[in-house]
Write an enzyme that holds these catalytic residues in place. Sequence first.
Site, PDB file in Angstrom:
ATOM      1  N   LEU A   1       6.175  -7.054   0.294  1.00  0.00           N
ATOM      2  CA  LEU A   1       6.915  -5.848  -0.080  1.00  0.00           C
ATOM      3  C   LEU A   1       6.039  -4.610  -0.090  1.00  0.00           C
ATOM      4  CD1 LEU A   1       8.984  -7.331  -3.061  1.00  0.00           C
ATOM      5  CD2 LEU A   1       9.767  -6.940  -0.723  1.00  0.00           C
ATOM      6  N   GLY A   2       4.748  -4.790  -0.279  1.00  0.00           N
ATOM      7  CA  GLY A   2       3.845  -3.643  -0.343  1.00  0.00           C
ATOM      8  C   GLY A   2       2.415  -4.107  -0.525  1.00  0.00           C
TER       9      GLY A   2
ATOM     10  N   GLY B   1      -1.736  -2.613  -1.811  1.00  0.00           N
ATOM     11  CA  GLY B   1      -2.543  -1.546  -2.365  1.00  0.00           C
ATOM     12  C   GLY B   1      -3.908  -2.028  -2.775  1.00  0.00           C
TER      13      GLY B   1
ATOM     14  N   PHE C   1      -5.107  -2.936  -5.682  1.00  0.00           N
ATOM     15  CA  PHE C   1      -5.153  -4.068  -6.585  1.00  0.00           C
ATOM     16  C   PHE C   1      -4.742  -5.360  -5.899  1.00  0.00           C
ATOM     17  CE2 PHE C   1      -4.632  -1.833 -10.952  1.00  0.00           C
ATOM     18  CZ  PHE C   1      -5.958  -1.463 -10.877  1.00  0.00           C
ATOM     19  N   GLY C   2      -4.054  -5.297  -4.772  1.00  0.00           N
ATOM     20  CA  GLY C   2      -3.582  -6.494  -4.111  1.00  0.00           C
ATOM     21  C   GLY C   2      -2.273  -6.241  -3.402  1.00  0.00           C
TER      22      GLY C   2
ATOM     23  N   VAL D   1       2.162  -7.307  -3.010  1.00  0.00           N
ATOM     24  CA  VAL D   1       3.364  -7.746  -3.694  1.00  0.00           C
ATOM     25  C   VAL D   1       4.264  -8.422  -2.670  1.00  0.00           C
ATOM     26  CG1 VAL D   1       5.382  -7.056  -5.030  1.00  0.00           C
ATOM     27  CG2 VAL D   1       3.201  -5.911  -5.396  1.00  0.00           C
TER      28      VAL D   1
ATOM     29  N   LYS E   1       3.190 -10.311  -7.658  1.00  0.00           N
ATOM     30  CA  LYS E   1       2.056  -9.422  -7.434  1.00  0.00           C
ATOM     31  C   LYS E   1       0.773 -10.249  -7.467  1.00  0.00           C
ATOM     32  CE  LYS E   1       0.006  -5.229  -9.493  1.00  0.00           C
ATOM     33  NZ  LYS E   1       0.196  -4.262 -10.598  1.00  0.00           N
TER      34      LYS E   1
ATOM     35  N   ASP F   1      -0.411   5.607 -17.096  1.00  0.00           N
ATOM     36  CA  ASP F   1      -0.333   5.775 -15.644  1.00  0.00           C
ATOM     37  C   ASP F   1       1.110   6.008 -15.198  1.00  0.00           C
ATOM     38  OD1 ASP F   1      -1.442   6.068 -13.138  1.00  0.00           O
ATOM     39  OD2 ASP F   1      -1.430   3.934 -12.672  1.00  0.00           O
TER      40      ASP F   1
END
Length: 854
Positions: free
Chosen positions: A542-543, A545, A547-548, A550, A564, A660
Amino acid sequence: MDDQRRSCLCCAIVLVLTSLMCSSSFHLVNAQAVDYPIATVSTSWTIINDPPPALVAPDFLWRPILLRRGLRSRFSLVFCCDFAYTACIVGVLIQKQTSIEQDAIADAPQLVWSANRNHPVKLNATLQLTQDGNLTLSDSDGTSVWSTYTGGGNHSVSGLNLTEDGNLVLFDRNNAMVWQSFHHPTDSLLVGQDLVLGRKLTSSTSASNWSQGLFSLAAQFEPPDFYSLSAYVESNPPWSYLQYYSQTNYFKFENESFNGQLIPAASSSAQFIRLDPDGHLKVYEWGGSNWNVVADLLTSHIAIGDCGYPMVCGNYGICSSNGQCGCLEEATSNHNFRQINSRLPNLGCSLVTPISCNNSQYHTLLELKNTSYFPFNSYPSRNYMDENIALEDCKKSCLKNCSCKAALFAYNWTYYSWKGCALLSEVFSLINYDGELINYEGEVDNITVFLKVHKSPTTQYPIPSTTNSRRKKSRQVKIILGSSLGAFFGVFFVAASWIFLFKKKREFEDFDEFFVDQVPGMPTRFSYEELRAMTNNFNHKLGEGGFGSVFQGTLSDGTNVAVKRLNGFGQVKKSFLAEVQTIGSIHHVNLVRLIGFCAEKSYRLLVYEYMFNGSLDKWIFQRHQELTLGWQSRRKIIMDIAKGLAYLHEDCRQKIFHLDIKPQNILLDEYCNAKISDFGLSKLIDKDQSQVVTTLRGTPGYLAPEWLNSIITEKVDVYSFGVVVLEMLCGRKNLDRSQPEEDMHLLSLFKRKAEEERLNDIVDKYNDEMQLHGAEVVEMMRVAVWCLQSDFSKRPSMSVVVKVLEGSIDVEKNLDYNFTNPAIPRSIAAAGQQEHATSAAITLLFPSALSGPR
């Protein structure tokens, strides 16, 4: 001849009105109260998002298709949609009656029938009365969603009529009824409508979710010659919680009665009956300004009482004799159950360690005394029981059955030979009682409830019963200890050396495992193999970034989830712990729900509820897309974010600073309800603390000025919220390098436009609805300004923001427009050169546009 001409003229007027009404832009809806209740064949209506604007109810938009004034009510066949037009249904609304001089559109519409409640459609879906007489609903891609299945038969349908009593009717050339909505009820009955054999009412999931819910009310045949009206739970098997008996095969709602029960006279007011999401059957009447409950038909029945509703206290909740809800005292002492929300005990309880088929060897049954189950309170319980099964066999059957969550065992004091067992795959509310339990025949029943719980795999040792055996055991222990002491010191140094060598390798994993296991109210713990199977070997991304990544996954019950997978060590693992400890123990409608996690070897994964519409930034920053968020949707999302933050700051056991808040961390479900996600940088502090010292964490552009001092309060979230609100209202990022240099920073541009008194210039120019509501948007900007005050003590709390958005408090008048943009440390600023640098805390993280499950 004159009568014939007048008749033809009337028909012509109806046809003209119908033709106008069929225009997909709904131009017939105006201030004049004119009915247009009839449509002819070959007529269609399409859901579009063009002027004139749709009519607004508190939780939905609606566009009329047919209108009819009845004797006491006004009825409308409409498209009901969420504010983003991603979920629409065709339904009939009831409203207060209006005179011809009053506006055509009355307040507080209530949905009393729907065609496609379980299969909502999207923008550009079409309702059509076809040439062959079939009323059909097709989604935007042409998929058939719903139909009356009346086309091509022996009847020749010539038109569609919304009658004065709210019945939607297909009629033939002789005005005979071919199909009617009264024969296909959803959750409501209108005056004059009856419930006969083969029909039922089924509640909605909630007040804002019209899909099929948990409770049903049906007319049933009871051999040999009786009929009943049964209220039951849609479980497997269905469990009834109330039953009326009758000698007639229908149950009709008349002006002052239903099934023989008297209802307060409606005089000239509109009335309807609805089976509510909580299982109550209530009569609603228009009271001048809103809909009031004038009768609760099931509760008034003496047998059901306060505790007789299956979900009165939620799953695993127990209802006491005074109607209060709580968790089980017997279980609580063993730490098996926890309350979902201490402020809302009626939401029920949950198992601290969920029952898993993979760990069935650790299951045991917890016996509950003086406890009953709702069917035994009001209905012949023997219909649910497997008869003549012994108690021990009943318990063994539940322990061997993976899907069994509880066992019920009952026997009758009057007839000792009768006994029965029932296995439950879902545990609804339980009932606490004192004294004897009298069944429906006036006999005394004895009922025992056994709840399946998880026990720790500890070894049990038998305890000797005599004094001599204890002394003998004590001497043996001393001998063993003495002989082992020397050996112990011999191996101590070897063991210490081994531990030291492997300490660096294992200390962080051990640190994680220990603290994760100690989190109260822990979500489900999955193995890595389970998550790999759940995501089809992490196939659907799904995405991605810093951090890792998803991935989309599916639970065994078919529920979609977002998984995630975190990459790396150090800060990433601390983020994992922060996320699990924070969101794992809290529940709120505007916070993304953490379903489970995996902490196995070097794997760190988080399992969230799946958010159908992704993150907010994709909806407000991408221009020229087909679907956009209009003013009403954005206003609701702003309210959702405010409520979520207010809960974190004020309603949890500890204060939670999110730290955040940004559009990438606001996710939207299928109905565009907003939920806050990504608690990897959050901070938990005690209630009595007003501020905390911490290292810089967050995203450039959303950081409050006080971060420079490293002493923060919850007002840093308020500041970030203010930035997000401005971005939503202006439809652009706070830093947009595609703009001229003087307009690149949104806060600087906003300040300049405010001084020039030209704030309308920066309202989202790519959204016509935002432009149409320019004055309201500018007023909302004042809320953002209040949240952006440089002096954090002058910013409102989030609970005050909620009250402002609700209209009960006014925005502060003396606001400072000299916003302070905090200077970003070079390390973070360097990372921020790319659009939307990811959150930074303690050490610099890689840039990322992904901050939560998608």
